[in-house]
Design an enzyme around this catalytic site. Structure first.
Site, PDB file in Angstrom:
ATOM      1  N   ARG A  50       0.838  -1.208   0.000  1.00 19.62           N
ATOM      2  CA  ARG A  50       0.000   0.000   0.000  1.00 19.62           C
ATOM      3  C   ARG A  50       0.873   1.259   0.000  1.00 19.62           C
ATOM      4  NH1 ARG A  50      -4.471   0.771   4.637  1.00 19.62           N
ATOM      5  NH2 ARG A  50      -2.623   1.120   5.905  1.00 19.62           N
ATOM      6  N   LYS A 149      -2.597   6.912   1.262  1.00 20.18           N
ATOM      7  CA  LYS A 149      -2.394   7.173   2.696  1.00 20.18           C
ATOM      8  C   LYS A 149      -1.324   8.261   2.788  1.00 20.18           C
ATOM      9  CE  LYS A 149      -2.250   4.589   7.005  1.00 20.18           C
ATOM     10  NZ  LYS A 149      -3.337   5.275   7.691  1.00 20.18           N
ATOM     11  N   GLU A 182     -16.226   6.642   5.679  1.00 18.33           N
ATOM     12  CA  GLU A 182     -15.497   5.909   6.719  1.00 18.33           C
ATOM     13  C   GLU A 182     -15.457   6.786   7.950  1.00 18.33           C
ATOM     14  OE1 GLU A 182     -11.418   5.171   5.590  1.00 18.33           O
ATOM     15  OE2 GLU A 182     -11.121   7.220   4.908  1.00 18.33           O
TER      16      GLU A 182
HETATM   17  N1  PXG Z   1      -9.333   5.008   7.294  1.00 17.77           N
HETATM   18  C1  PXG Z   1      -8.458   5.979   7.553  1.00 17.77           C
HETATM   19  C2  PXG Z   1      -8.737   7.356   7.101  1.00 17.77           C
HETATM   20  C3  PXG Z   1      -7.269   5.677   8.227  1.00 17.77           C
HETATM   21  O1  PXG Z   1      -6.390   6.654   8.472  1.00 17.77           O
HETATM   22  C4  PXG Z   1      -7.988   3.379   8.373  1.00 17.77           C
HETATM   23  C5  PXG Z   1      -9.117   3.736   7.674  1.00 17.77           C
HETATM   24  C6  PXG Z   1      -7.793   1.950   8.746  1.00 17.77           C
HETATM   25  O2  PXG Z   1      -6.819   1.342   7.908  1.00 17.77           O
HETATM   26  P1  PXG Z   1      -5.882   0.160   8.430  1.00 17.77           P
HETATM   27  O3  PXG Z   1      -4.974  -0.123   7.288  1.00 17.77           O
HETATM   28  O4  PXG Z   1      -5.144   0.694   9.625  1.00 17.77           O
HETATM   29  O5  PXG Z   1      -6.759  -0.977   8.757  1.00 17.77           O
HETATM   30  C7  PXG Z   1      -7.023   4.366   8.639  1.00 17.77           C
HETATM   31  C8  PXG Z   1      -5.751   4.057   9.330  1.00 17.77           C
HETATM   32  C9  PXG Z   1      -3.478   6.229  14.598  1.00 17.77           C
HETATM   33  C10 PXG Z   1      -3.776   6.334  13.162  1.00 17.77           C
HETATM   34  O6  PXG Z   1      -2.517   6.856  15.056  1.00 17.77           O
HETATM   35  C11 PXG Z   1      -4.547   5.422  12.541  1.00 17.77           C
HETATM   36  C12 PXG Z   1      -4.829   5.517  11.186  1.00 17.77           C
HETATM   37  C13 PXG Z   1      -4.300   6.569  10.515  1.00 17.77           C
HETATM   38  C14 PXG Z   1      -3.538   7.494  11.144  1.00 17.77           C
HETATM   39  C15 PXG Z   1      -3.240   7.386  12.481  1.00 17.77           C
HETATM   40  O7  PXG Z   1      -4.219   5.520  15.277  1.00 17.77           O
HETATM   41  N2  PXG Z   1      -5.679   4.572  10.641  1.00 17.77           N
END
Ligand code: PXG
Length: 288
Positions: A50, A149, A182
């Site tokens: 990713r 991301k 989301e």
């Molecule tokens: N949506 C968004 C906008 C995210 O930033 C997720 C979904 C979940 O994706 P994953 O790959 O983690 O299953 C994310 C990711 C934190 C933190 O510090 C978490 C995210 C992004 C930035 C910071 O907890 N989550």
């Protein structure tokens, strides 16, 4: 704490980036948030894939190969003696001048932080979260594809502030069309008539690694699951709702916008998914 910074392992006190770094000046860069459980890094290859796609989308040349990144992530964990925690891998455009021009940046800055994780308190996993829908919309794909991301989290941060002002820990962000995209840092799922539904990336969802794991669990457990356009109505009237993210793992939601979802308690499908998720993270993964 030891930080990986541009090929070196340095003490956190010495882990500094320039004020001319475009990651700081413009949010020009990409990142990953990764978990390590019992010495195994969960779905490292998927995170690195990713990351490569995010970098490709913003025309940022990857400064290391996937194998080199994998080794740097593992070594950062080893040097910190970290067996359970959270890993932040960041690539910025690097140091440039005060103009936007990314082509004037010399080389990308890379750093890796391997640290402890602060989770939601356990009672929320037991009792479920109460969340709200906030006014700030998910950035639309024609402005910035939500699948990237990137270091631009300002719209999610505004949403997070609005959630907090409403007394909630997480919030639903709608897309420009008014469908559920989301949450601020989590993907969202509903269970309706025995089926798990989740918004597609074209509706504004990040292709979460945890989200992908839910598709795998659903397949393995013969739970019907598909992507769908969801309105707030579909969440209000769902039997169950849960969120997923690297930090949150799988967390039930029992209330949205003051409406009780289902029975008002975490439901059986959510419990099953959470149980299988917690099992999976312990047996899958890259051994550091
Ligand atoms: N949506 C968004 C906008 C995210 O930033 C997720 C979904 C979940 O994706 P994953 O790959 O983690 O299953 C994310 C990711 C934190 C933190 O510090 C978490 C995210 C992004 C930035 C910071 O907890 N989550």
């Amino acid at each position: 704490m030891i930080i990986y910074l541009d090929g070196k392992y340095v003490d956190s006190a010495d882990a500094k980036v320039s004020v001319f770094d475009h990651g700081l000046l413009y949010g020009d860069g990409v990142f990953e948030g990764i978990r390590i459980y019992a010495g195994n890094i969960f779905r490292l290859d998927e995170h690195l894939e990713r990351l490569e796609m995010s970098a490709r989308a913003i025309m940022l040349d990857m400064p290391l190969t996937r194998a080199e990144f994998a080794e740097a992530v593992c070594e950062t964990c080893r040097r910190n003696d970290l067996n359970d925690g959270y890993i932040r891998l960041v690539i910025t455009r690097g140091i440039g001048d005060l103009g936007l021009a990314p082509w004037l940046c010399d080389k990308p800055t890379v750093f890796i932080i391997a640290s402890k994780i602060s989770l939601y308190p356990e009672e929320h996993y037991r009792d479920g979260l109460s969340i709200v829908t906030v006014p700030t919309r998910r950035i639309s794909p024609d402005a910035l594809p939500p699948t990237i991301k990137s270091l631009n989290y300002l719209n999610n941060i505004l949403a997070k502030i609005e959630a907090r002002q409403a007394g909630a820990l997480e919030a639903i962000m709608l897309n420009a069309q008014g469908y559920v995209a989301e949450c601020t840092a989590d993907n969202i799922f509903v269970v309706s008539k025995g089926e798990i539904l989740t918004p597609s990336s074209s509706a504004g969802a990040l292709k979460g690694i945890t989200r992908g794991t839910i598709f795998d669990i659903a397949k393995e457990q013969n739970i019907p699951m598909r992507e769908a356009d969801l309105m707030r109505y579909d969440v209000w009237c769902a039997d169950e709702c849960f969120l997923t993210g690297t930090g949150a793992e799988v967390i039930p939601v029992v209330k949205l916008d003051g409406r009780v979802i289902g029975t008002g308690k975490p439901g059986p499908v959510t419990a099953k998914v959470l149980e299988h998720f917690r099992r999976k993270v312990l047996v899958e993964g890259t051994r550091i």
